[in-house]
Design a protein around this motif. Structure first.
Motif, short mmCIF file in Angstrom:
data_model
loop_
_atom_site.label_atom_id
_atom_site.label_comp_id
_atom_site.label_asym_id
_atom_site.label_seq_id
_atom_site.Cartn_x
_atom_site.Cartn_y
_atom_site.Cartn_z
N ALA A 30 51.08 35.53 29.32
CA ALA A 30 51.54 36.09 28.05
C ALA A 30 50.75 37.35 27.73
N GLY A 31 51.47 38.37 27.22
CA GLY A 31 50.79 39.61 26.92
C GLY A 31 51.73 40.66 26.40
N THR A 32 51.41 41.90 26.71
CA THR A 32 52.19 43.02 26.16
C THR A 32 52.71 43.96 27.25
N GLY A 33 52.87 43.47 28.48
CA GLY A 33 53.42 44.30 29.55
C GLY A 33 52.40 45.08 30.35
N LYS A 34 51.14 44.65 30.32
CA LYS A 34 50.09 45.34 31.06
C LYS A 34 50.14 44.95 32.53
N LEU A 35 49.97 45.93 33.44
CA LEU A 35 49.94 45.68 34.87
C LEU A 35 48.52 45.90 35.38
N SER A 36 47.95 44.84 36.00
CA SER A 36 46.60 44.94 36.58
C SER A 36 46.72 44.88 38.09
N LEU A 37 46.06 45.81 38.77
CA LEU A 37 46.05 45.87 40.23
C LEU A 37 44.60 45.76 40.68
N THR A 38 44.27 44.72 41.40
CA THR A 38 42.89 44.50 41.84
C THR A 38 42.85 44.25 43.34
N GLY A 39 41.62 44.28 43.87
CA GLY A 39 41.44 44.10 45.31
C GLY A 39 40.92 45.35 45.97
N SER A 40 40.25 46.23 45.19
CA SER A 40 39.71 47.48 45.73
C SER A 40 40.82 48.34 46.32
N LEU A 41 41.87 48.56 45.53
CA LEU A 41 43.02 49.33 46.00
C LEU A 41 42.79 50.82 45.82
N GLY A 42 43.27 51.59 46.78
CA GLY A 42 43.19 53.03 46.69
C GLY A 42 44.28 53.60 45.81
N LYS A 43 44.27 54.92 45.68
CA LYS A 43 45.21 55.60 44.79
C LYS A 43 46.66 55.39 45.23
N VAL A 44 46.91 55.44 46.54
CA VAL A 44 48.28 55.31 47.04
C VAL A 44 48.83 53.93 46.75
N MET A 45 48.02 52.88 46.97
CA MET A 45 48.50 51.52 46.73
C MET A 45 48.68 51.26 45.24
N GLN A 46 47.88 51.86 44.40
CA GLN A 46 48.08 51.71 42.96
C GLN A 46 49.41 52.34 42.55
N LEU A 75 51.22 41.34 33.88
CA LEU A 75 51.32 41.09 35.32
C LEU A 75 49.98 41.40 35.99
N HIS A 76 49.60 40.58 36.95
CA HIS A 76 48.37 40.79 37.71
C HIS A 76 48.70 40.68 39.20
N VAL A 77 48.50 41.76 39.94
CA VAL A 77 48.71 41.78 41.39
C VAL A 77 47.36 41.90 42.04
N HIS A 78 47.08 40.98 42.98
CA HIS A 78 45.75 40.96 43.62
C HIS A 78 45.89 40.86 45.13
N LEU A 79 45.08 41.62 45.83
CA LEU A 79 44.97 41.53 47.29
C LEU A 79 43.57 41.02 47.61
N PRO A 80 43.45 39.85 48.23
CA PRO A 80 42.12 39.25 48.47
C PRO A 80 41.21 40.15 49.29
N GLU A 81 39.96 39.69 49.47
CA GLU A 81 38.90 40.46 50.12
C GLU A 81 38.68 41.76 49.36
N GLY A 82 38.36 41.61 48.09
CA GLY A 82 38.22 42.78 47.22
C GLY A 82 37.11 43.71 47.60
N ALA A 83 36.13 43.23 48.42
CA ALA A 83 35.03 44.11 48.82
C ALA A 83 35.46 45.12 49.85
N THR A 84 36.63 44.91 50.46
CA THR A 84 37.12 45.82 51.50
C THR A 84 38.09 46.82 50.87
N PRO A 85 37.79 48.12 50.89
CA PRO A 85 38.73 49.11 50.33
C PRO A 85 40.04 49.11 51.09
N LYS A 86 41.14 49.25 50.35
CA LYS A 86 42.47 49.24 50.96
C LYS A 86 43.27 50.40 50.39
#
Length: 770
Positions: free
Chosen positions: A616-632, A661-672
């Motif tokens: 539940a929320g207000t339409g916020k999108l969170s992208l985690t997992g040490s994502l680079g600019k292109v993947m964001q 919404l929350h999108v996560h790619l595991p192994e966050g210590a590895t830049p992607k």
């Protein structure tokens, strides 16, 4: 101030001025002047003399004769052979030339006598004494005046006569001497004399200083000459050769043996001549000798003969490397063209691939197959342009660039030259090495490459250039444009197994001295090492791991083991420890919001799970997992596509107002980062919003547009290999990548169901559990 007028014979003087109370010898040669002297001798011996302003004029007029002259008295006259007349005259008084009668057989002038003027008697006397004092100093320093003449000057007490006596000894120009004669004010005349004497004293001091320096240098040169001659004699006695002439002769003999153009030969000969004339003690002599050694040792005319037997070259390449079909074909094509045309085609290969896939060793095999010398230069971290073009020959320690150094070490002008790590070139205030490489690698320019140290054009067109890089995007575009890029992709497990069996294991057995001990590693052991201890694109770490096993085996054998130890799958951990990489456990059951993506890394392909959840929320999108600019940006594009097509996807159109919404790619210590996760993120978000489960045996790769089109990606082979290892059954790939399947290994094609897709609708149709 005038006193009396006289009409007297006149003699114009060339380059001379006669002063009152001064005796002077004059040589008379012109007819008119001789007649004037004869006329004066017949009448009281009085004669007028005045300086001729221009010595070149043969028959001067009144305009060519100085306005102020001197009335003199002839004391002696002597006729000399050749019609010359020598007279001894003594100056009587200054006189102004009022008028000259040129109509007769000699010049007759109307002279108006001039009287010196005195102002301040005390100041005048002071200047007189100062003038005599300075004259004495000058005379003692220069030694140009006799003692009698010095005494005559020092005895003068009358200021005007003192000034006139001193002036006659000064080495001044005619104009200056005439100005002394024309000056009637005695104080100013003495002032001028003192100034001239000070100038003469300064000049005399400077001359003495120069003479001392010259004398010291001559003494030093004589000493050095004596010592050099002594050294030369000693070397001769010892049988050494240190004479510059002998060295120059040896250099000329080396030059005669070189087959170079006349222009190059003339340039080198000129430098040898400079060296032969240069003293051995000069620092530049060592620099010049170093330069000549470099120039004469270059392979101007030496080249190795190519092995143009295509079959033999193919056997050598196959024996040294497993696989790499595309690269081997390119080398054999080059040799075929060389054999038919007998000409170099400006080949520049760029081998691009992850570390450890055999780029450098492949270049060595190419040289071996072509029967050429092999030279390697690493460009990683090179920032100084002088590393490529060489240093200017302006200081001790200057050297040519790496290209010239490589050719000298090779000893031939047509080696295989490897420029390693060309994608790691750098640039700073010392220049841009990548720009300097353009002249080296461009077939249109490198036939006249000029190194800053050598300064003579050298032909690089016969060199077979090979460059290597890990990431092609880091290679400067102008360099990339001049090279033929061949990609070396990651090895599959079967390829690594064959490489280990054929090359790595035999090499390490020999290296560790285990040849006679029946040591071997089974296929099962090698597969376990490959899958659980070395996860990489190449085989470098695999070789190190195999070496580690053999080191421990060698230690056991030396320790007194009765039988040769055997390595099995069960006891492998005794040698290598616990497995480093465990196979990712694939989720067996379909899940909501969990999608298997595929990614390319520098060590090969990997499976990249993508998780999405809602709250539940207000339409916020969170992208985690040490994502680079292109993947964001891919995540943002996925959300925009879903909002636009919410009705067709059966998602509440106002979900962006009520849900986060929350999108996560595991192994966050590895830049992607990279443009290949668009459809993966989109499917994960749709699954989370709709509650539909995604197949666990399905993986995918591709980028998405806002309109739902699936765009092609790179690194497909590595990604499919990762999917195969992970146990995936079906892989969705962009329709634009169908062409890449032609070169895909058979094991991949047979082990996977590969489905091309054009739009996101096709992805959704195959991804959800029915």
């Amino acid at each position: 101030m005038s006193e009396t007028n006289f009409s007297l014979p006149l003699v114009p003087l060339r380059g001379m001025v006669v002063f009152p109370k001064v005796e002077v010898r004059l040589d008379i040669g012109r007819d008119k002047s001789i007649r004037a002297v004869e006329e004066a001798m017949a009448n009281e011996r009085l004669l007028a003399v005045s300086a001729q302003l221009d010595d070149e004029v043969e028959n001067p007029t009144q305009q060519d004769i100085a306005e102020v002259g001197t009335i003199v008295k002839i004391k002696q006259m002597l006729r000399l052979p050749g019609g010359l007349v020598r007279i001894l005259v003594e100056g009587i008084t200054r006189a102004k030339v009022v008028d000259i009668d040129e109509s007769g057989t000699y010049y007759r002038a109307t002279m108006e006598t001039l009287v010196s003027q005195y102002d301040d008697q005390v100041e005048t006397e002071a200047y007189r004494r100062l003038a005599q004092s300075n004259f004495l100093k000058w005379a003692e320093e220069t030694k140009m005046v006799t003692d009698d003449e010095i005494r005559r000057v020092m005895e003068r007490t009358e200021p005007s006569e003192t000034a006139d006596q001193i002036v006659q000894f000064l080495q001044t120009e005619l104009v200056t001497r005439q100005s002394f004669l024309s000056e009637l004010n005695v104080l100013r005349r003495l002032n001028m004399v003192v100034g001239a004497l000070n100038m003469e004293l300064q000049i005399s001091d400077l001359e003495n200083s120069i003479n001392n320096q010259v004398r010291q240098q001559m003494e030093k040169a004589q000493k050095e000459y004596f010592l050099r001659e002594k050294i030369r004699v000693i070397h001769n006695e010892l049988g050494d050769k240190s004479d510059p002439d002998e060295e120059a002769e040896e250099l000329r003999e080396q030059l005669k043996k070189l087959k170079v153009s006349d222009e190059v030969r003339e340039r080198i000969e000129k430098e040898i001549s400079r060296y032969s004339r240069m003293p051995a003690m000069m620092p530049e002599a060592n620099i010049l000798r170093n330069y000549l050694d470099w120039v004469l040792s270059l392979p101007w005319d030496k080249e190795s003969e190519d092995r143009l037997d295509i079959a033999e070259a193919a056997n050598i390449l196959d024996a040294d490397h497993y696989g790499l079909k595309k690269v081997k074909e390119r080398i054999l094509e080059f040799l075929a063209v060389r054999k038919l045309s007998n000409a170099q085609s400006g080949s520049i290969l760029c081998l691009v691939g992850p570390p450890g896939v055999g780029k450098t060793s492949l270049a060595t095999s190419i040289a071996k197959a072509m029967n050429r010398k092999f030279i390697r230069a690493s460009l990683g971290g090179v920032r100084d342009e002088a590393e490529i073009r060489g240093h200017r020959r302006t200081y001790i320690g200057a050297l040519p660039g790496r290209m010239i150094q490589g050719l000298k070490n090779a000893g031939t002008r047509n080696p295989v030259f490897l420029l390693d790590e060309i994608d790691k070139l750098a640039s700073d205030y010392k220049g841009d090495p990548s720009s300097a490489l353009l002249e080296v690698l461009d077939p249109e320019q490198n036939s006249t490459f000029s190194d800053h140290f050598i300064e003579i054009p050298f032909d690089f067109s016969d060199v077979f250039w090979i460059t290597t890089a890990n990431v092609p995007g880091n290679i400067p575009a102008p360099l990339m444009d001049r090279m033929e890029v061949i990609e070396l992709t990651s090895y599959m497990e079967d390829e690594k197994l064959e490489i280990a069996k054929r090359y790595l294991v035999p090499k390490q057995i020999k290296k560790h001295g285990l040849t006679g001990h029946s040591v071997k590693l089974s296929d099962a052991v090698l597969r376990k090492i490959i899958s659980e201890y070395t996860r990489e694109a190449g085989v470098r770490r695999l070789e190190k791991t195999i070496a580690k096993v053999f080191r421990k085996l060698a230690f056991e054998i030396i320790g007194g083991s009765e039988a040769t130890p055997k390595v099995t799958v069960k006891n492998l951990s005794n040698y290598l420890g616990a497995p480093i990489y465990l196979e990712q456990e694939r989720e067996k059951n379909a899940q909501v919001g969990l999608v298997c993506g595929l990614a390319w890394t520098s060590v090969g392909g990997v499976v990249l799970p993508c998780e999405a959840t809602t709250m539940a929320g207000t339409g916020k999108l969170s992208l985690t997992g040490s994502l680079g600019k292109v993947m964001q940006e891919s995540g943002q594009a996925a959300l925009s596509y879903i909002r636009h097509n919410a009705k067709e996807l059966k998602i509440p159109e106002d979900f962006h107002k009520t849900m986060d919404l929350h999108v996560h790619l595991p192994e966050g210590a590895t830049p992607k980062d990279g443009p290949s996760a668009g459809i993966t993120m989109t499917l994960a978000i749709v699954s989370a919003l709709t509650g539909r489960k995604v197949r666990s045996d399905l993986a995918m790769t591709g980028e998405i547009t806002l309109r739902g089109r699936v765009l092609p990606i790179g690194g497909l082979k590595e990604k499919l290999l990762a999917a195969l290892r992970y146990g995936i059954k079906e892989v969705l790939i962009p329709h634009g990548n169908i062409k890449d399947l032609e070169e895909m290994p058979t094991s991949v094609i047979e082990g996977l169901t590969i489905t091309p897709v054009k739009t996101m609708d096709e992805v959704l149709a195959r991804a959800f559990v029915k």
